[in-house]
Design a protein around this motif. Structure first.
Motif, PDB file in Angstrom:
ATOM      1  N   GLN A   1       2.070   9.866   2.950  1.00 38.72           N
ATOM      2  CA  GLN A   1       0.832   9.195   3.350  1.00 38.72           C
ATOM      3  C   GLN A   1       0.453   9.537   4.786  1.00 38.72           C
ATOM      4  O   GLN A   1      -0.724   9.710   5.100  1.00 38.72           O
ATOM      5  CB  GLN A   1       0.978   7.683   3.169  1.00 38.72           C
ATOM      6  CG  GLN A   1       1.023   7.258   1.714  1.00 38.72           C
ATOM      7  CD  GLN A   1       1.033   5.747   1.544  1.00 38.72           C
ATOM      8  OE1 GLN A   1       0.756   5.002   2.474  1.00 38.72           O
ATOM      9  NE2 GLN A   1       1.366   5.303   0.341  1.00 38.72           N
ATOM     10  N   THR A   2       1.454   9.619   5.651  1.00 34.18           N
ATOM     11  CA  THR A   2       1.164   9.965   7.052  1.00 34.18           C
ATOM     12  C   THR A   2       0.613  11.381   7.170  1.00 34.18           C
ATOM     13  O   THR A   2      -0.408  11.618   7.828  1.00 34.18           O
ATOM     14  CB  THR A   2       2.431   9.827   7.910  1.00 34.18           C
ATOM     15  OG1 THR A   2       2.914   8.481   7.827  1.00 34.18           O
ATOM     16  CG2 THR A   2       2.139  10.162   9.365  1.00 34.18           C
TER      17      THR A   2
ATOM     18  N   TRP B   1       1.574  12.153  -6.261  1.00 35.74           N
ATOM     19  CA  TRP B   1       0.175  12.527  -5.992  1.00 35.74           C
ATOM     20  C   TRP B   1      -0.674  12.386  -7.246  1.00 35.74           C
ATOM     21  O   TRP B   1      -1.768  11.829  -7.220  1.00 35.74           O
ATOM     22  CB  TRP B   1       0.144  13.959  -5.467  1.00 35.74           C
ATOM     23  CG  TRP B   1      -1.230  14.534  -5.345  1.00 35.74           C
ATOM     24  CD1 TRP B   1      -2.259  14.091  -4.560  1.00 35.74           C
ATOM     25  CD2 TRP B   1      -1.730  15.683  -6.040  1.00 35.74           C
ATOM     26  NE1 TRP B   1      -3.370  14.887  -4.719  1.00 35.74           N
ATOM     27  CE2 TRP B   1      -3.073  15.885  -5.627  1.00 35.74           C
ATOM     28  CE3 TRP B   1      -1.165  16.573  -6.959  1.00 35.74           C
ATOM     29  CZ2 TRP B   1      -3.859  16.930  -6.109  1.00 35.74           C
ATOM     30  CZ3 TRP B   1      -1.949  17.614  -7.427  1.00 35.74           C
ATOM     31  CH2 TRP B   1      -3.283  17.773  -7.006  1.00 35.74           C
TER      32      TRP B   1
ATOM     33  N   VAL C   1      -1.970   3.238  -5.034  1.00 30.80           N
ATOM     34  CA  VAL C   1      -3.360   3.053  -4.614  1.00 30.80           C
ATOM     35  C   VAL C   1      -3.875   1.662  -4.968  1.00 30.80           C
ATOM     36  O   VAL C   1      -4.916   1.236  -4.469  1.00 30.80           O
ATOM     37  CB  VAL C   1      -4.272   4.114  -5.264  1.00 30.80           C
ATOM     38  CG1 VAL C   1      -3.954   5.493  -4.706  1.00 30.80           C
ATOM     39  CG2 VAL C   1      -4.124   4.105  -6.782  1.00 30.80           C
TER      40      VAL C   1
ATOM     41  N   THR D   1       0.819  -1.213   0.000  1.00 24.66           N
ATOM     42  CA  THR D   1       0.000   0.000   0.000  1.00 24.66           C
ATOM     43  C   THR D   1       0.856   1.267   0.000  1.00 24.66           C
ATOM     44  O   THR D   1       0.345   2.352  -0.274  1.00 24.66           O
ATOM     45  CB  THR D   1      -0.938   0.013   1.217  1.00 24.66           C
ATOM     46  OG1 THR D   1      -0.160  -0.084   2.428  1.00 24.66           O
ATOM     47  CG2 THR D   1      -1.919  -1.149   1.165  1.00 24.66           C
ATOM     48  N   LEU D   2       2.131   1.137   0.311  1.00 23.70           N
ATOM     49  CA  LEU D   2       3.047   2.276   0.180  1.00 23.70           C
ATOM     50  C   LEU D   2       3.334   2.578  -1.284  1.00 23.70           C
ATOM     51  O   LEU D   2       3.610   3.713  -1.654  1.00 23.70           O
ATOM     52  CB  LEU D   2       4.371   1.985   0.885  1.00 23.70           C
ATOM     53  CG  LEU D   2       4.530   2.327   2.363  1.00 23.70           C
ATOM     54  CD1 LEU D   2       5.936   1.973   2.808  1.00 23.70           C
ATOM     55  CD2 LEU D   2       4.252   3.804   2.623  1.00 23.70           C
TER      56      LEU D   2
END
Length: 225
Positions: A126-127, A172, A54, A50-51
């Protein structure tokens, strides 16, 4: 534009043209890759894939596309730079040392570059994206951390910052790390290889205004393509 190798390491006291030290420096950065996967698995309680994107996996076709585009753009940029500075000095490394450096580069640089993407455009983005609603925060806030890990003059750091911004925008926009990884890997492999052959100084930290402007232009055009 060659000095912007985008490898987060201190070159002030060690010799980057030494294959042993170069291997140690690259491996120390490459170690971030399994660390990122482990952090996501243990702390985040989700699959490491998942890193990557998507889709939950690395989309290799996109990596290959980015590698191809970047390689072509790099060669074109080198041709232009030779036209602009045909008498640029060079000093070829002895064959055994060059071969050892190239072996280290081919094996470790792709992992080193990917590790930086997973750390800065993966976990950090993501964080922050989970904490702060607008994507601009996730894109912009990791950039200073990426920049300060590099040992260049301020113009070189500006170049690194532009690369970090564009890599984040690509991640992104595409929903994954593949385009940033491909661009980062090819840039680093080719730039380090030029240093291994003695075409540039691997230990140089000073970046001129002309070199920075050329490198930034190359990075912007490559990312746009």
């Amino acid at each position: 534009f060659i000095p912007a190798v985008n490898a987060a390491m201190d070159t002030t006291t060690e010799d980057m043209s030494d294959p042993v030290y170069l291997a140690f420096a690259l491996a120390s950065i490459a170690a971030m890759l399994p660390a990122c996967w482990l952090a996501v698995l243990v702390v985040g309680r989700r699959r490491p894939g998942t890193l990557s994107s998507v889709t939950g996996r690395l989309r290799w076709a996109m990596v290959a596309q980015a590698c191809g585009v970047t390689a072509v753009m790099f060669v074109v940029a080198q041709g232009v730079s030779l036209l602009l500075a045909p008498d640029a000095p060079s000093s070829f490394e002895p064959l055994p040392q060059a071969a050892a450096l190239l072996a280290v580069i081919i094996v470790l640089v792709p992992v080193q570059a990917a590790a930086e993407e997973y750390a800065f455009r993966g976990i950090l983005m993501q964080t922050l994206g989970a904490w702060l609603r607008h994507p601009a925060w996730a894109i912009a806030l990791p950039i200073p951390l990426f920049v300060i890990g590099h040992d260049y003059s301020w113009l070189g750091l500006l170049d690194v910052g532009v690369f970090a911004l564009l890599a984040a925008l690509l991640s992104w926009r595409s929903g994954g790390l593949e385009l940033a990884i491909g661009m980062h890997v090819v840039n680093n492999v080719l730039a380090f290889s030029a240093g291994a052959l003695g075409l540039v100084d691997l230990n140089s930290t000073e970046v001129s205004a002309g070199a920075a402007a050329f490198s930034i232009g190359y990075t912007v055009i490559t990312a746009a393509v």
